[in-house]
Write a protein that holds these residues in place. Sequence first.
Motif, PDB file in Angstrom:
ATOM      1  N   GLU A  71       0.829  -1.206   0.000  1.00 58.59           N
ATOM      2  CA  GLU A  71       0.000   0.000   0.000  1.00 58.59           C
ATOM      3  C   GLU A  71       0.864   1.257   0.000  1.00 58.59           C
ATOM      4  O   GLU A  71       0.493   2.272  -0.620  1.00 58.59           O
ATOM      5  N   GLN A  72       1.999   1.219   0.669  1.00 59.12           N
ATOM      6  CA  GLN A  72       2.919   2.360   0.614  1.00 59.12           C
ATOM      7  C   GLN A  72       3.445   2.579  -0.802  1.00 59.12           C
ATOM      8  O   GLN A  72       3.560   3.720  -1.266  1.00 59.12           O
ATOM      9  N   ILE A  73       3.756   1.488  -1.493  1.00 65.33           N
ATOM     10  CA  ILE A  73       4.233   1.605  -2.876  1.00 65.33           C
ATOM     11  C   ILE A  73       3.149   2.200  -3.770  1.00 65.33           C
ATOM     12  O   ILE A  73       3.404   3.083  -4.599  1.00 65.33           O
ATOM     13  N   ARG A  74       1.914   1.727  -3.599  1.00 59.86           N
ATOM     14  CA  ARG A  74       0.818   2.258  -4.397  1.00 59.86           C
ATOM     15  C   ARG A  74       0.578   3.746  -4.106  1.00 59.86           C
ATOM     16  O   ARG A  74       0.280   4.528  -5.019  1.00 59.86           O
ATOM     17  N   GLN A  75       0.719   4.154  -2.864  1.00 63.14           N
ATOM     18  CA  GLN A  75       0.552   5.565  -2.516  1.00 63.14           C
ATOM     19  C   GLN A  75       1.649   6.420  -3.148  1.00 63.14           C
ATOM     20  O   GLN A  75       1.377   7.529  -3.644  1.00 63.14           O
ATOM     21  N   LEU A  76       2.892   5.918  -3.170  1.00 67.01           N
ATOM     22  CA  LEU A  76       3.981   6.654  -3.816  1.00 67.01           C
ATOM     23  C   LEU A  76       3.732   6.790  -5.317  1.00 67.01           C
ATOM     24  O   LEU A  76       3.971   7.859  -5.898  1.00 67.01           O
ATOM     25  N   GLN A  77       3.248   5.729  -5.954  1.00 63.83           N
ATOM     26  CA  GLN A  77       2.935   5.810  -7.371  1.00 63.83           C
ATOM     27  C   GLN A  77       1.832   6.823  -7.645  1.00 63.83           C
ATOM     28  O   GLN A  77       1.885   7.566  -8.639  1.00 63.83           O
ATOM     29  N   LYS A  78       0.835   6.857  -6.776  1.00 62.85           N
ATOM     30  CA  LYS A  78      -0.261   7.806  -6.950  1.00 62.85           C
ATOM     31  C   LYS A  78       0.207   9.245  -6.781  1.00 62.85           C
ATOM     32  O   LYS A  78      -0.249  10.154  -7.488  1.00 62.85           O
ATOM     33  N   GLU A  79       1.129   9.482  -5.836  1.00 64.45           N
ATOM     34  CA  GLU A  79       1.599  10.844  -5.591  1.00 64.45           C
ATOM     35  C   GLU A  79       2.559  11.334  -6.667  1.00 64.45           C
ATOM     36  O   GLU A  79       2.617  12.536  -6.943  1.00 64.45           O
ATOM     37  N   VAL A  80       3.331  10.424  -7.285  1.00 63.95           N
ATOM     38  CA  VAL A  80       4.340  10.857  -8.240  1.00 63.95           C
ATOM     39  C   VAL A  80       3.763  11.043  -9.641  1.00 63.95           C
ATOM     40  O   VAL A  80       4.409  11.686 -10.488  1.00 63.95           O
ATOM     41  N   THR A  81       2.580  10.557  -9.912  1.00 65.17           N
ATOM     42  CA  THR A  81       2.011  10.671 -11.260  1.00 65.17           C
ATOM     43  C   THR A  81       1.819  12.131 -11.686  1.00 65.17           C
ATOM     44  O   THR A  81       2.204  12.519 -12.806  1.00 65.17           O
ATOM     45  N   PRO A  82       1.227  13.035 -10.853  1.00 61.23           N
ATOM     46  CA  PRO A  82       1.148  14.453 -11.274  1.00 61.23           C
ATOM     47  C   PRO A  82       2.504  15.101 -11.463  1.00 61.23           C
ATOM     48  O   PRO A  82       2.664  15.965 -12.342  1.00 61.23           O
ATOM     49  N   ASP A  83       3.502  14.705 -10.684  1.00 57.82           N
ATOM     50  CA  ASP A  83       4.842  15.277 -10.838  1.00 57.82           C
ATOM     51  C   ASP A  83       5.462  14.882 -12.178  1.00 57.82           C
ATOM     52  O   ASP A  83       6.166  15.687 -12.803  1.00 57.82           O
TER      53      ASP A  83
END
Length: 505
Positions: free
Chosen positions: A277-289
Motif C-alpha cells: 500500500e505504501q508503494i501504491r501511494q507513492l505511485q499515486k503521488e508521483v504521477t502528477p509530478d
Amino acid sequence: MSGNPFDSDEDQSSASGEILEGFLCPICRADLKSIDVLTDHFARQHAEEEAALKSFKDIFTKAKKKILNPFEDEKGTSASSPAGSSSLGAAKNPNGNGDRNGPSNARSRLNVFNHMSRQQAGAECSHFDYFQSIRNPRLERYASETNKLIIRLHRLLKDLPADSVQRRQHEQQTVAWLDGSSVKLCPSCAKSFHIARRQHHCRLCGGIMCNDCSKFLPLDDALQLASLSTTRSEPLQQLHQHENAIRLCEHCLWLLDTRRDMHESRTCRPLLVQVYEQIRQLQKEVTPDLDMYLKIINSLNEGDTIFTLADAGALRGKIGQVAEAMDMRSKRILAIFCEPGSREEALKKAIRLGCIQAIKERMLSLPPLPEESHIRQMQERRRMETEQRILTEQRMAMEAYERNNMTANQSGVGVPGPESGSFAQGSDLQSLTNWSAPQAASKSSLDDPLIEQINIIKGYIKQARQDMNFEVVETLELNLRELQREVYERQRQSQGSTAASPTEA
C-alpha cells in the motif's frame, strides 16, 4: 463370485473372489491395454471362438456409439428404427423363418438401447440447515461465555489493589470461588491434592485446579482484552514480578485467546500488504509530478519564461527520491520470509518486477534537463519572433494611417502616428518579458493597487516554488503577466498624453 462372465466353475473357484479390471481377454485373461489390441489378439489366438468374438465386437461397437453420441435424438432414432429392424430381421431370417408379427430378441434389445433416455443427476440433499442447527448454538454458547469472561475481567482489573491480601479478597468478591473441601483430585490431570500440591482457583470462572494445570494471562494482555487503558495505574505498577499475571484455567484462557486472535485477524494486516500500500501511494503521488515535469521541459524548449531550469531540476530530484523509495520498499517485500515455492513467493516476485518496470518506464526514461545556453537561445528566438510580429502589426497600422490621413486632416481630428508611442517597441517587449516595478517610482506609483497586487503575487510564486507546487506557479505567472501588461499599458498611455500636451498648447 468372479467378475468375468466367461469363467467356468473351476476357474471361479481358483480365482478365490479376485476381481480383475482392464481390457482383458475373456479366454486367457491377458490385459491388452486397448480395444484394438484386444480384438486383434482374440482374432489371432482364439479364432475358433467365432461366436464369442462376434458378440465381443457387438458389445464394443454399441458401447463406442453410445459414448460418441450421448445426446442422440430420440425421434430420429425411433423414425429410423423400423427400417433398421426390418433389415436386421431380413438379415437374420433370409429364408423367411421366424415370427414376422412380433420383434425378435435382437430387435427388442436394439429398440431398448435406442430409446434409453439420458441419465439424470442423482438425488441431492443439502445438509447446510443441519450444519447451522449444530454450529449456531455452539457459537452462541462460546460467545456468551467469552462475553461473561470479558465482563468479569473488566471488573477484576478496574479496581485491582496492589496488596496481595486485598487483591485476593477483591478477586473472591468479583468471582465466587468453588468450595474445595470436597474436591480431592485435579479435574485436569486427576492428581490428588496434598500439602505439596495445593488447590488453586481460576480468577474468571472460580474453578479448581493444581499449579501445574494453571495458566497465566499477563496484565498487559488482560488490559487490552478488557478494553482498558494500556498505561498502568500506580497500584498495578507496584506489583511484583510473579504477581504480574492473572491465574486462569485452560478453558478460560482458550476462550480469551480465541477472541484476541479473531480481533487481530480483523484489524491487523500482513506486513506485505502494508508495504505494498505504501508503494501504491507513492505511485499515486508521483504521477502528477511526472506530467508536470514533461510540461516544464516542453515549456523550456519552447522558450517560455513561466518556468525555470531550477524548477525542472528540483522536480526531477523529487521524482528520483520517490523512485528510490519505491525500489527500497519492493526490496523489503522481497526480503519477507515465506515458504519456498508458495504463492506468496510468486506474489512478492511479481510486485518486485512491477516496481522495477514502473521505475524504468516512467521515471528513468524522463527527458534530460536542457542546457542553459539552449534555453537562452530559445528564449531569444521567441523574443525575436514576437518583435517581428509586432513590427508586422506596426507596418499594417502605418498603412492604415496613411490611407486615412487625408480624411483625418479634412475633418480636423488629429490621428496619432506610430511615433507617438502607441505601439510597442523591442525595448518595451523586453520590459514586458522581464518586468519589474519602476525603480524611480513616485508616491502615486507606490500607492497603485495593481503594483501592490503584483508584489503580492510574486511572493506567492516564490512560496509555491519552494513547495514545488508548479501548477499554482503556472496559474500565478499567467495572472502576473496580465497585471504587468495592464500596468505597462497605463504607463504607455500616460507617456503619450504627456508628449501630446505641449503640442496642444
